[in-house]
Write a protein that holds these residues in place. Structure first.
Motif, short mmCIF file in Angstrom:
data_model
loop_
_atom_site.label_atom_id
_atom_site.label_comp_id
_atom_site.label_asym_id
_atom_site.label_seq_id
_atom_site.Cartn_x
_atom_site.Cartn_y
_atom_site.Cartn_z
N ALA B 249 0.86 -1.17 0.00
CA ALA B 249 0.00 0.00 0.00
C ALA B 249 0.90 1.22 0.00
N ILE B 250 1.80 1.26 -1.00
CA ILE B 250 2.85 2.28 -0.98
C ILE B 250 2.26 3.68 -0.94
N SER B 251 1.05 3.85 -1.48
CA SER B 251 0.46 5.20 -1.49
C SER B 251 0.22 5.71 -0.08
N SER B 252 0.13 4.80 0.87
CA SER B 252 -0.18 5.26 2.23
C SER B 252 0.98 5.14 3.21
N TYR B 253 2.11 4.60 2.78
CA TYR B 253 3.20 4.36 3.74
C TYR B 253 3.68 5.64 4.40
N ASN B 254 3.60 6.72 3.65
CA ASN B 254 4.05 7.98 4.21
C ASN B 254 2.90 8.88 4.63
N SER B 255 1.69 8.29 4.64
CA SER B 255 0.52 9.10 4.94
C SER B 255 0.45 9.39 6.43
N THR B 256 0.10 10.61 6.76
CA THR B 256 -0.09 10.94 8.17
C THR B 256 -1.56 11.17 8.48
N ASP B 257 -2.38 11.33 7.45
CA ASP B 257 -3.79 11.63 7.73
C ASP B 257 -4.65 10.37 7.80
N GLY B 258 -4.07 9.23 7.46
CA GLY B 258 -4.81 7.98 7.64
C GLY B 258 -5.97 7.80 6.69
N ASP B 259 -6.08 8.66 5.70
CA ASP B 259 -7.22 8.51 4.78
C ASP B 259 -6.75 8.60 3.34
N MET B 260 -6.17 7.52 2.88
CA MET B 260 -5.64 7.49 1.51
C MET B 260 -6.34 6.39 0.74
N GLY B 261 -7.66 6.48 0.63
CA GLY B 261 -8.37 5.39 -0.01
C GLY B 261 -8.55 4.28 1.01
N PRO B 262 -8.67 3.06 0.50
CA PRO B 262 -8.97 1.95 1.42
C PRO B 262 -8.02 1.94 2.61
N ARG B 263 -8.54 2.37 3.75
CA ARG B 263 -7.68 2.54 4.91
C ARG B 263 -7.28 1.25 5.55
N ILE B 264 -8.00 0.20 5.23
CA ILE B 264 -7.79 -1.04 5.96
C ILE B 264 -6.63 -1.83 5.39
N HIS B 265 -6.12 -1.39 4.25
CA HIS B 265 -5.07 -2.15 3.58
C HIS B 265 -3.89 -2.48 4.48
N GLY B 266 -3.36 -1.43 5.11
CA GLY B 266 -2.16 -1.64 5.92
C GLY B 266 -2.39 -2.69 7.00
N GLN B 267 -3.51 -2.57 7.65
CA GLN B 267 -3.83 -3.49 8.73
C GLN B 267 -4.03 -4.92 8.20
N MET B 268 -4.66 -5.02 7.05
CA MET B 268 -4.89 -6.35 6.46
C MET B 268 -3.58 -7.03 6.08
N ILE B 269 -2.65 -6.25 5.59
CA ILE B 269 -1.35 -6.83 5.20
C ILE B 269 -0.59 -7.27 6.43
N LYS B 270 -0.49 -6.36 7.37
CA LYS B 270 0.23 -6.68 8.61
C LYS B 270 -0.25 -7.99 9.21
N THR B 271 -1.54 -8.17 9.21
CA THR B 271 -2.10 -9.32 9.92
C THR B 271 -2.43 -10.48 8.98
N ARG B 272 -2.16 -10.28 7.70
CA ARG B 272 -2.47 -11.32 6.70
C ARG B 272 -3.91 -11.79 6.86
N SER B 273 -4.79 -10.84 7.08
CA SER B 273 -6.19 -11.19 7.29
C SER B 273 -6.88 -11.45 5.97
N LEU B 274 -7.97 -12.14 6.09
CA LEU B 274 -8.80 -12.44 4.92
C LEU B 274 -10.13 -11.73 5.08
N LEU B 275 -10.55 -11.04 4.06
CA LEU B 275 -11.81 -10.33 4.06
C LEU B 275 -12.55 -10.81 2.83
N LYS B 276 -13.77 -11.25 3.02
CA LYS B 276 -14.49 -11.79 1.88
C LYS B 276 -15.93 -11.35 1.90
N GLY B 277 -16.35 -10.71 0.83
CA GLY B 277 -17.76 -10.40 0.69
C GLY B 277 -18.53 -11.67 0.39
N PHE B 278 -19.75 -11.74 0.87
CA PHE B 278 -20.54 -12.93 0.53
C PHE B 278 -22.02 -12.58 0.53
#
Lengths: 338, 338
Positions: B249-278
């Protein structure tokens, strides 16, 4: 069908902007449609009103087509057969189906399914033994896969799906934390449904802090019914390899600004997409397989690689900073020595 | 080790706020550390600089621990053994490992792995035969699972991971669309790597329109290296059951405002979480299993249900509107008739 020939319907007459208003709908008095061969007339007993219906009021592509303007709104309903021109049903049978918001639906017999009042009252077929119970069941168990001792958080916890999610998670031995919008709902979740914790998101000063307290071991499964800032808070507490069944995003259904927390929720649900964070170390035990394939493609000329090489150790910081300007084509390397 | 005893290192002396600046780093001249028994001295040949390193510069929990202040920054590197007190290596051997940003690393022999220059030049072990090639391989094939004829979109397409993603997707028979930030990169992707389309996100007036044109059949796999508004645009084109390996999520790595589009990306990567619409209809063929289990739990008293019943057909619209105010406990129903 001697009782009445008077019908009453609800039409969608305007596509809502933001929160729907009564003016988007119109009641229309009409006649009950006479059944053809193979059809039945169903007197409506219960109508189900559901958040997902808001989505169908928009003119946009989704997993079910949008409602048409000036037509009767359709949703889950149970009713009683009051006239039958079908071999499959007789007067008095109770049935369930996707029916119109009207007092009487005249439909092909294939559009309804008989229900058994001896198992549960007819209305239960619109909740626990209907779409909402099944949604909780499959979403939680197939995607969420809670294990004994794990922590499951559910938003919209006192809603029709959420309360089954929490209970099924308890049946599976998980710690369950619910998020709901009134103290009465939170009391109900803890006292009646034996949730471990319940958080009132409307009265809390700091939902993230409350969640941290309620989830001392982090969050393993987040069953998301709401999206928005509540989901932001829960996601900040995810454990590694957490699972998030995305069931709904009610916080954004009426949003017009498109920025209500995780914006991708709606699209992910519509398309039933899977999004998964990963890091390479998750595949540590399959590294040799990967290297073998990559090496093969490389030697077959199927795979090219490119390096952007910055010369000199003293340029390592600058090279790193250039990454964020997109200065590299392929892998950015610093050549330190021959 | 006769050549020199002079070493030079890069330390992190300040945690960057937003985009890192040269002032966050310090070069330090020092001596090469003498090897102990079982250790080797590795002369650095190539250092790898990678976007993920930005994350380690923050003092926050992730899948790898943060860098410590005033210590040497570590990353992927290849080098040559110039002094060995290990049975496993002799002078002249080329090795790879997670090493410090310094001219000479003195490390235990277990910290490095020998590489074979006869297969590919040493630097390739930092790209195609290293972490980036493997990241593309597993992320795309294990999570993305592109099928022949499907459309794969990759952001950061000319980057170290992205260019392998696109090529592997082509090997697997997919249509590949790359997103990159210069015309030169886009040309390279199409001419050298045979991508089907490439979009320059920096010069386009309307990335969504460009994507629609480049992906006439929608998007089946989105390999996401960048997050932010680019990802918003791609996600609007997802097909049903799309897969999104979240790699960066390189667009947000240097972000300080926490709102660079899908905010959950960083957290999902860190935790290798799975998110699935159904949606429930995905489980249509398992409905009887669900009803059986729910019915059993209901009859065993393990599952409770609750209904909020609004009385009277004429209240159906109001009942629907009340959903968005959270007025319901459990399933909201409209009772139309006895």
């Amino acid at each position: 069908m001697s009782q009445t020939t008077k019908n009453r319907q609800v039409l969608l007459i305007k596509r809502p902007e933001g929160l729907p208003t009564p003016g988007d709908f119109k009641f229309k008095d009409t006649e009950v449609q006479q059944p053809q061969e193979g059809q039945v007339v169903v007197k409506t007993l219960y109508l189900s009103v559901d958040p997902y219906m808001r989505g169908r009021m928009n003119d946009s592509k989704s997993y079910i087509p949008p409602y048409q303007l000036n037509e009767v709104i359709k949703g889950g309903a149970v009713g009683e057969i009051v006239e039958s021109k079908s071999d499959k049903y007789k007067e008095g049978d109770k049935v369930i189906g996707m029916l119109g918001w009207q007092l009487f639906n005249t439909v092909d017999d294939s559009k309804v399914t008989k229900i058994d009042e001896s198992i549960a009252p007819v209305s239960a077929y619109l909740s626990v033994l209907g779409l909402t119970g099944l949604t909780a069941y499959f979403g939680l168990l197939d995607i969420g896969q809670p294990k004994e001792g794990e922590t499951v958080v559910v938003s919209g916890a006192a809603g029709s799906v959420g309360m089954f999610v929490g209970q099924i998670a308890k049946i599976k031995g998980a710690r369950v934390v619910g998020i709901a919008g009134t103290d009465e709902k939170c009391d109900y979740l803890m006292k009646e449904l034996n949730f471990d914790e319940a958080i009132n998101y409307k009265t809390t000063d700091n939902i993230k802090q409350d969640l941290e307290k309620a989830c001392p071991d982090g969050v393993d499964v987040y069953f998301d019914n709401v999206g928005g800032s509540i989901s932001d808070a829960v996601m900040s507490l995810l454990n590694d390899h957490a699972r998030i069944p995305l069931c709904g995003a009610i916080s954004s259904y009426n949003s017009t600004d498109g920025d209500m927390g995780p914006r991708i929720h709606g699209q992910m649900i519509k398309t039933r997409s899977l999004l998964k964070g990963f890091v390479l170390s998750d595949y540590a035990d399959r590294q040799s397989e990967g290297l073998q394939e990559l090496g093969k493609w490389l030697s077959e000329g199927k795979l090219k690689y490119e390096e952007t090489v910055v010369d000199g150790f003293d340029n390592v910081v600058e090279a790193f900073l250039q990454l964020f300007k997109g200065a590299n084509l392929g892998k950015m390397l610093v050549k330190v020595s021959e």
